[in-house]
Design a protein around this motif. Structure first.
Motif, PDB file in Angstrom:
ATOM      1  N   ASP A 193       0.874  -1.179   0.000  1.00  0.00           N
ATOM      2  CA  ASP A 193       0.000   0.000   0.000  1.00  0.00           C
ATOM      3  C   ASP A 193       0.903   1.218   0.000  1.00  0.00           C
ATOM      4  N   LEU A 194       1.077   1.812  -1.174  1.00  0.00           N
ATOM      5  CA  LEU A 194       1.879   3.031  -1.302  1.00  0.00           C
ATOM      6  C   LEU A 194       1.088   4.029  -2.118  1.00  0.00           C
ATOM      7  N   PRO A 195       1.227   5.304  -1.848  1.00  0.00           N
ATOM      8  CA  PRO A 195       0.517   6.297  -2.651  1.00  0.00           C
ATOM      9  C   PRO A 195       0.980   6.338  -4.101  1.00  0.00           C
ATOM     10  N   LEU A 230       1.145   3.912  -6.082  1.00  0.00           N
ATOM     11  CA  LEU A 230       0.472   2.911  -6.895  1.00  0.00           C
ATOM     12  C   LEU A 230      -0.783   3.518  -7.507  1.00  0.00           C
ATOM     13  N   PRO A 231      -0.856   3.591  -8.831  1.00  0.00           N
ATOM     14  CA  PRO A 231      -2.018   4.247  -9.446  1.00  0.00           C
ATOM     15  C   PRO A 231      -3.324   3.513  -9.195  1.00  0.00           C
ATOM     16  N   ASP A 232      -3.250   2.185  -9.057  1.00  0.00           N
ATOM     17  CA  ASP A 232      -4.481   1.429  -8.840  1.00  0.00           C
ATOM     18  C   ASP A 232      -4.779   1.232  -7.370  1.00  0.00           C
ATOM     19  N   GLY A 233      -3.989   1.826  -6.524  1.00  0.00           N
ATOM     20  CA  GLY A 233      -4.230   1.642  -5.101  1.00  0.00           C
ATOM     21  C   GLY A 233      -3.547   0.396  -4.594  1.00  0.00           C
ATOM     22  N   PRO A 234      -3.722   0.108  -3.306  1.00  0.00           N
ATOM     23  CA  PRO A 234      -3.050  -1.033  -2.702  1.00  0.00           C
ATOM     24  C   PRO A 234      -3.505  -2.340  -3.318  1.00  0.00           C
ATOM     25  N   SER A 259       1.886   2.050   3.730  1.00  0.00           N
ATOM     26  CA  SER A 259       2.209   3.438   4.003  1.00  0.00           C
ATOM     27  C   SER A 259       1.357   3.893   5.169  1.00  0.00           C
ATOM     28  N   ARG A 311      -8.675   6.960  -0.586  1.00  0.00           N
ATOM     29  CA  ARG A 311      -8.529   6.864  -2.033  1.00  0.00           C
ATOM     30  C   ARG A 311      -8.982   5.471  -2.457  1.00  0.00           C
ATOM     31  N   ASP A 367       1.792  -2.391 -12.132  1.00  0.00           N
ATOM     32  CA  ASP A 367       0.812  -2.743 -11.109  1.00  0.00           C
ATOM     33  C   ASP A 367      -0.114  -3.844 -11.595  1.00  0.00           C
TER      34      ASP A 367
END
Lengths: 149, 1296
Positions: free
Chosen positions: A61-63, A65-69, A147, B183, B316
């Protein structure tokens, strides 16, 4: 909120019961934490991969990452961290050894402070990462990177 | 000789032009970037100003929108009427406000307040009027309210009565910034002034702040220069401070450089493609080199498409280091798999094109062993992809879930195809299967031995081959090599349509192998994840909870909660405070069921936020005694779900003054675990973690204590644990797999334990029916995709002007064949009703489900309404007015009706079973204006509306509820859970309908094809038979295979053929008779002429012999001379007839016509009449296979005819010329020619235009030519005659 007639006895004690082994980490764990620090400081994604769990996916879980965790394979994370390290130059990374907590059996929590820039002369961002490490046959591997707020 | 095809030159020119364009673009780009880099320092300030100007423009637009909306509301006729208290005016005002808001692009929240600030009507999310106290007045104003989470721009306008007296205030509000620290797919933070651009900071100035204007921003740590500006309202009031950092050179040059790289990459790829696809003799090498270059170029320059932020380029989604830089994204995987497929195809083509005899058994065994590494490599690649992909690859649907899904699944299909080709190439080394039974047996034995060894000895942990797909792939690869010459011949004789069909069938087979393979590896990965990751997470949950609480306490310590808010501030400011504190800690980051409460110094809870931890008590907790953290455990009442919570609390004191206290609760449950699927539909709004489960493997967690009592279940119907299982879990503490009935269906369950409890992690077992349905869908989906690709190929080939495998050829094939036309018509007719039915059924079911959900909700709302009214009545019995603690009652009632509940009174929220949705600012604590108008003003019994939280929308059923005598309240029931259920049902329905439609179309197509063939088969046979009849085979008959109208056609045809045969026989007989008669006549005529002089000579001899006076010797000499001459004439006639009747020549040998014609013509040169010229043009021409004697005879006849035609004066030309696979001998004269009537008969036997001659000359030439496979033609006119004798060249005759 909870002090209603229906509420049972509230057990207030000065401190929570000790659930962790406190004190310096054991040698194998300390070595692993050293390697994680080295990997982040040098921006070496391939080295970081060696610290990741090999048989299962790792939850990250890092900011960045565009798709989120999500849960990612080791190979995937090597590429992803390669991009992150390339985009954000690490100025400082350290894991506070005093904050490492080991619960039995075989789980450890550690926090790392990551200072990095988005450009060579750009502003710095500070991020706190929480690592969950799991013991696998005497070796400690990262199973989660999250994060923190 | 033929020249190079024009297409080859076009491809070469295109390739060169594209390469030049790429080079020029690269050079131009480099120069442009250098120029921009040199200008960067000067342009930095310019860009900063541009950024700042953009911020100001955005603010002006928002201010204008808010002011305009407020002005409209203030001047509405309905506004004045409502404030004047006219009957029905208030309801009309609500409706008008809704209409005004929806007509505005910005959708501001609108309100009409009476003085002193009580809200009368509203639309949208308006601020509580208490927050406007002291700020908003009956004047035109614009200001900002900056909360902990939400920042709002507010515009006010006075509402003036007819006398100019202010009656109230109209407000229009726009949210300009949200900071939830959440988010996910539904929610994200935003700042409308700062926008998405980096380098812009905005600090809003709350209108309630008394702090004088000061420098808003601290100095930058790096000392960089920045522009700062104060943003003001039209009246000069401060709204915000903005700071803009200058963009770095990378910000400017980066996108420009990327754009140039993409253009150069695109041009380069096109150039390489044109070069690769040129049709040249060494096409294999060119294809291999071109494919490699096409793969390498995107690695160096990046792909031209898609955009850099596309998921197709995102690690990702998928990335692997197994093949180095070749598989760093889904697009990389696709390009690499295409490249490998091309190389594998070339390898297979090379191996298959070499004809080999069947290999010896030992060699065959080695070959079979050599396939194992290739087989292992293929499936290792698929396994690695599955392990390093975040998507649910097993979901191969008719409509792909996303472009990334599609790309990855196609890539894996290509990997399987490449693997099959490599296997095929290896198996070709063993040669075809021996024809002898013993040889076949030995081969089968070798293959079986290798297969057994592989599956017994294979390192399962390393790769673990899926059995059925692996065997199927090997068999598919082995098929071409087994009967190679046969399939090669068959393939070569098929048209492009059949090849396309074969390609589609291959894709379908590969898809049927791919799906089980993905399920196999998905299952393997899931189990490993459960055993080695999820189970340890469950075991460590208590320690994790305590760790996070510890970190949360440390975090709260640095927040200095309440330090900056002196007591006495407006309470609404604090509503979001608890959420702001909670969302800034790891409790939010990690999704724990938790709560934060803020107390004032008197101990009243002034702000609370809780996730999955409802408030069920009436009295607040006691104020802590110390500003050191105290942590303990509390028990939760059954109404609150039972269980325990960790409870940490401390005083908040600053500079010796107590400002309040903070309490943190963390519940003992497992809902925070990322792989647990929550039952609460709203929890997705707070989760920033995506579920690690897949569509087919939703995980459920069960926890039992040592007495088998259920402690926790994420499943709705958890199983009971038997004593046997309990004992087994105790013995195998590390865990084992079993099957349990969870939620009413069998699920694979991993049972394990720790010192406190027993746990189970379960996911649904895939049944055979589901597997088959998904398998069929996967096959249909990928085959459909292949069909689309094929159509694309047809379009491209049409654009390139190719004749075969193009749209025109397809149309021609369809329209030219009755079978295909009939098939296409059947399918077209079937598609329309299927699609219509799909839409109708889906729409009907969706409407029905929604209607049922609404009816069910209104029924439950009625039950809840009764319960709430009774509860309020019960509480009122103890004290007047609405009592606090209604939340606790609502939580209980909500659990009874199975749905969350909210109660509004006088338009404001007074109780909720889901407080956190309001405390977090996600929902507005004011009932929607539409509901208020319908239920309170218009007294309707119920209403169902739609609400939304970000991108999460849901239905809300509302009913009026009696809370006190003043005004009806409103009870709302949000249907989020039910809506999720409906959406899940509709999603399944969609899949089922799509699959059923596809299967129906396939079945319809198969039926159509079968019927079309049955209809067209007799017609095809009749057509073929007609062709045979035209070629002369009148014995052909068509078998009758049907009993319908086609039987009549076949019968008629057969009768016609029989009649034709009989008539031909009769005609031949009469022709023969006529020919015999003609020949007899000719023979009689020809023979009669010489017989007359013979008879006369004989009679004369007898007379002279009797008359002794005449010189008998002289007469004898003359008469015998005459008789002999006529006998020679008769012999010549006989010879001619004999030559004409001779059977075809049997001694064919290669003849040099140049030499032959020279030999024939030369003697004539010395005996020509003086006025006659004979010209010979005899170039070198190809040889012909002929009987020399006959050929000479034919040439002689033609020359003789020409000599007779020219008579004493003229020119005769004998010429040789070569045509398309033939050689011509042309004899041309300038005689008087032959008239048209005679021309038509010159080749008939016994026809002659001369007084002398048998009339067989040209007939003989024709016969000789035809016997040699050639022909003769005569072209004549007044200027002369040209006779052309042609024969096939020796090389063409051999090919025939």
């Amino acid at each position: 909120m909870l002090s209603t007639p229906l509420l049972a006895l509230s057990l207030a004690v000065p401190a929570a019961p000790r659930a962790f082994d406190e004190g310096p980490p054991e040698p194998a764990l300390a070595t692993r934490l050293d390697r994680i620090e080295t990997a982040f400081r040098s921006g070496d994604a391939a080295s970081l991969r060696l610290s990741l769990a090999s048989s299962t996916k790792v939850h990250v879980d890092l900011p960045d990452l565009p798709d989120g965790p999500g849960s990612y394979g080791a190979g995937q994370l090597q590429v992803m961290f390669g991009h992150i390290f390339g985009a954000f130059g690490t100025r400082e990374f350290s894991i506070h050894r005093d904050g490492v907590r080991v619960s039995r059996p075989g789980t450890a929590f550690a926090r790392g402070r990551w200072v990095r820039r988005s450009q060579p002369d750009g502003p710095e961002t500070v991020q706190v990462l929480t690592f969950t490490l799991r013991e696998e046959k005497g070796d400690w591997r990262i199973s989660e990177i999250r994060s923190s707020r | 000789m033929r020249g190079s095809p024009p297409g080859r030159h076009t491809a070469a020119a295109s390739s060169f032009a594209l390469a030049v364009a790429a080079t020029l673009t690269a050079v131009a780009g480099a120069a442009h970037l250098r120029l921009e880099a040199s200008r960067a320092p000067m342009a930095a300030e310019e860009r900063s100003r541009a950024r700042l100007a953009a911020v100001e423009v955005r603010l002006r637009r928002l201010v204008l929108a808010a002011e305009s909306a407020a002005g409209r509301v203030a001047t509405l006729p309905e506004t004045l009427s409502a404030l004047a208290g006219e009957p029905g005016a208030l309801a009309r005002l609500f409706a008008t406000l809704d209409a005004v808001r929806l007509s505005d692009d910005e959708r501001p929240a609108l309100a009409v307040h009476v003085l002193p600030l009580a809200t009368r009507a509203w639309s949208g999310r308006i601020t509580d009027p208490r927050a406007l106290q002291g700020i908003a007045g009956p004047k035109r104003d614009v200001f900002v309210l900056a909360g902990s989470v939400t920042t709002t721009l507010v515009a006010t306008r006075p509402i003036l009565g007819p006398d100019g007296r202010p009656l109230g205030i109209a407000t229009a509000e726009l949210p300009v910034a949200i900071r939830r620290n959440i988010r996910n797919e539904y929610l994200s933070d935003f700042d409308r002034l700062a926008g998405e651009q980096a380098g812009v900071e905005v600090r809003y100035v709350d209108a309630r702040d008394d702090v004088p204007e000061a420098r808003a921003f601290p100095d930058l740590a790096d000392g960089a220069a920045a522009l700062e500006e104060t943003l003001r309202a039209p009246d000069g009031g401060t709204l915000a401070h903005v700071r803009v950092r200058p963009p770095s050179p990378e910000d400017t040059l980066g996108p420009l450089s990327a754009a140039y790289r993409r253009v150069v990459s695109g041009l380069g790829l096109l150039a390489l493609l044109a070069w690769t696809l040129r049709d040249t003799p060494r096409w294999r090498l060119r294809l291999a080199a071109g494919a490699t270059a096409l793969r390498a170029l995107p690695l160096l320059l990046g792909p031209p498409v898609p955009a850099a932020d596309s998921r197709l380029l995102s690690a990702d989604v998928y990335a692997s280091t197994a093949l180095g830089p070749l598989t760093r994204s889904p697009l990389d995987l696709l390009l690499t798999s295409v490249w490998v497929l091309v190389l594998a195809g070339l390898l297979f083509e090379r191996a298959a094109s070499r004809l080999r005899p069947p290999a010896r058994p030992a060699v065959a065994l080695v070959v079979y062993l050599a396939t194992l590494p290739a087989l292992g490599g293929v499936f290792a690649w698929v396994a690695d992809t599955s392990a390093n992909c975040s998507l649910d690859l097993e979901s191969i649907a008719l409509v792909p879930a996303s472009a990334a899904h599609l790309v990855l699944q196609i890539s894996l299909l290509l990997v399987l195809a490449a693997g099959g080709l490599v296997l095929g190439a290896i198996l070709c080394l063993a040669g075809p299967v021996p024809t002898a039974a013993s040889g076949r047996l030995v081969r089968l034995g070798s293959a079986t031995l290798v297969a057994l060894a592989a599956f017994r000895l294979w390192p399962r942990d390393l790769i673990g081959l899926p059995l059925v797909p692996a065997v199927a792939l090997v068999l598919l690869a082995a098929l071409p090599g087994a009967g190679r010459p046969a399939w090669q011949d068959r393939l070569g004789s098929r048209g492009p349509g059949a090849l396309a069909g074969l390609a589609l069938a291959t894709v379908a087979l590969l898809a049927l192998m791919l799906y089980p393979t993905l399920v196999h590896y998905g299952e393997k990965n899931a189990r490993q994840q459960i055993e080695h990751d999820h189970a340890p997470l469950v075991r460590r949950q208590p320690q994790w909870r305590e760790y996070v609480l510890r970190e949360t306490r440390q975090r709260i310590d640095v927040l200095n909660v309440l330090e900056d808010l002196p007591w006495g501030s407006a309470p609404p400011l604090l509503e979001e405070l608890a959420f702001a504190v909670w969302s800034s800690t790891d409790l939010a980051a990690f999704g724990f069921s938790s709560a934060v409460e803020i107390q004032d110094p008197a101990g009243s809870v002034v702000s609370r936020f809780a996730l999955n931890l409802p408030a069920v008590g009436g009295s607040p907790p006691p104020l802590p005694q110390s500003d050191e953290w105290v942590t303990g455990r509390d028990d939760l009442p059954a109404a609150g779900g039972g269980g325990q919570v960790l409870h940490a609390r401390r005083l908040l004191s600053y500079h010796g003054e107590v400002h309040g206290a903070v309490h943190v609760y963390v519940k003992d449950d497992f809902w925070n675990l990322p792989f647990i699927r929550p039952r609460d539909p709203y929890s997705v709004l707070y989760r920033t973690s995506t579920l690690g489960t897949t569509r087919s493997r939703p995980l459920a967690l069960l926890a039992y204590d040592r007495s088998r009592r259920l402690l926790f279940s994420s499943a709705e119907q958890p199983p009971a644990l038997s004593a046997t299982l309990l004992e087994r879990v105790r013995r195998h503490g590390e865990g084992f797999w079993t099957t349990l009935a969870v939620d009413g269906r069998p699920q694979h369950t991993f049972l394990f334990a720790d010192s406190h409890a027993l746990y189970g992690l379960a996911y649904p077992r895939m049944g055979a029916g589901r597997f088959t349905a998904d398998l069929v869908e996967a096959g249909a989906g990928l085959t459909l995709l292949a069909l689309v690709v094929l159509f694309g190929v047809l379009l491209v080939r049409t654009a390139l002007g190719r004749a075969r495998l193009s749209l025109p050829s397809l149309l021609e094939a369809v329209t030219g064949r009755f079978t295909l036309r009939l098939f296409a018509a059947f399918v077209a007719v079937a598609i329309v009703p299927v699609l219509v039915l799909q839409v109708v059924v889906r729409g009907f079911v969706a409407d029905r489900l929604r209607s049922e959900a609404e009816s069910d909700a209104l029924e439950r709302a009625a039950v809840a309404k009764k319960a709430v009214e009774d509860y309020v009545l019960y509480q009122r019995g103890e004290a007047p007015g609405l009592q606090p603690g209604l939340d606790a009652g609502l939580v209980y009632i909500a659990s009874l009706v199975g749905n969350d509940l909210d109660v509004f009174h006088h338009g404001r929220l007074v109780a909720s079973s889901k407080r956190e949705l309001y405390d977090s600012g996600l929902l507005h604590p004011r009932v929607p204006g539409t509901a208020f108008r319908s239920l309170v003003l218009d007294s309707q019994p119920a209403i169902v509306g739609t609400e939304g939280i970000g991108g999460f929308s849901y239905l809300v059923a509302s009913v009026p509820v009696r809370l006190d005598a003043s005004e009806a309240g409103i009870l709302s029931m949000p249907l989020g859970l039910r809506q999720k259920e409906v959406e899940a049902v509709l999603e399944d329905l969609d899949r089922t309908i799509r699959l059923a439609s596809a299967l129906f179309l396939v079945a319809a197509g198969a039926l159509a094809h079968s019927m079309a063939r049955r209809i067209s088969e007799p017609i095809r046979e009749v057509t073929a038979a007609t062709r045979r009849i035209a070629e002369g085979d009148l014995a052909i008959r068509v078998a009758a295979t049907s009993r319908d109208e086609l039987l009549a056609l076949v019968d008629s045809f057969n009768r016609m053929a029989a009649d034709l045969e009989r008539q031909r026989a009769d005609l031949e007989r009469s022709n023969r008779l006529a020919a015999w008669a003609e020949m007899a006549r000719q023979v009689a005529h020809e023979v009669k002429n010489p017989l007359t002089p013979i008879q006369l000579s004989a009679e004369h001899l007898r007379r002279v012999y009797r008359d002794r006076d005449v010189d008998f010797a002289a007469t004898l000499e003359a008469c015998t001379e005459t008789i002999l001459k006529q006998v020679r004439t008769l012999r010549g006639i006989v010879t001619e007839f004999s030559a004409f009747a001779r059977p075809p020549a049997t001694r064919l040998e290669p003849q040099d016509l140049q030499e032959l014609v020279s030999v024939v013509v030369r003697p004539y040169g010395t005996a020509l009449p003086p006025g006659v010229r004979l010209v010979l043009e005899a170039p070198d021409v190809p040889q012909v296979n002929a009987d020399r004697r006959l050929l000479e005879r034919a040439v002689v006849n033609l020359v003789e005819n020409a000599l007779q035609a020219v008579g004493e004066r003229g020119t005769i030309t004998v010429r040789l010329q070569a045509g398309d696979d033939r050689v011509e001998v042309v004899v041309e004269d300038d005689g008087p020619g032959v008239d048209a009537e005679a021309r038509a008969r010159v080749f008939e036997p016994f026809f002659s235009t001369k007084t002398a001659g048998s009339g067989l000359g040209l007939a003989l030439v024709k016969k000789i030519a035809e016997d040699h496979g050639g022909g003769v033609a005569l072209d004549s006119g007044p200027g002369g005659t040209r006779a052309t004798l042609w024969l096939p060249a020796a090389s063409a005759a051999q090919r025939l």
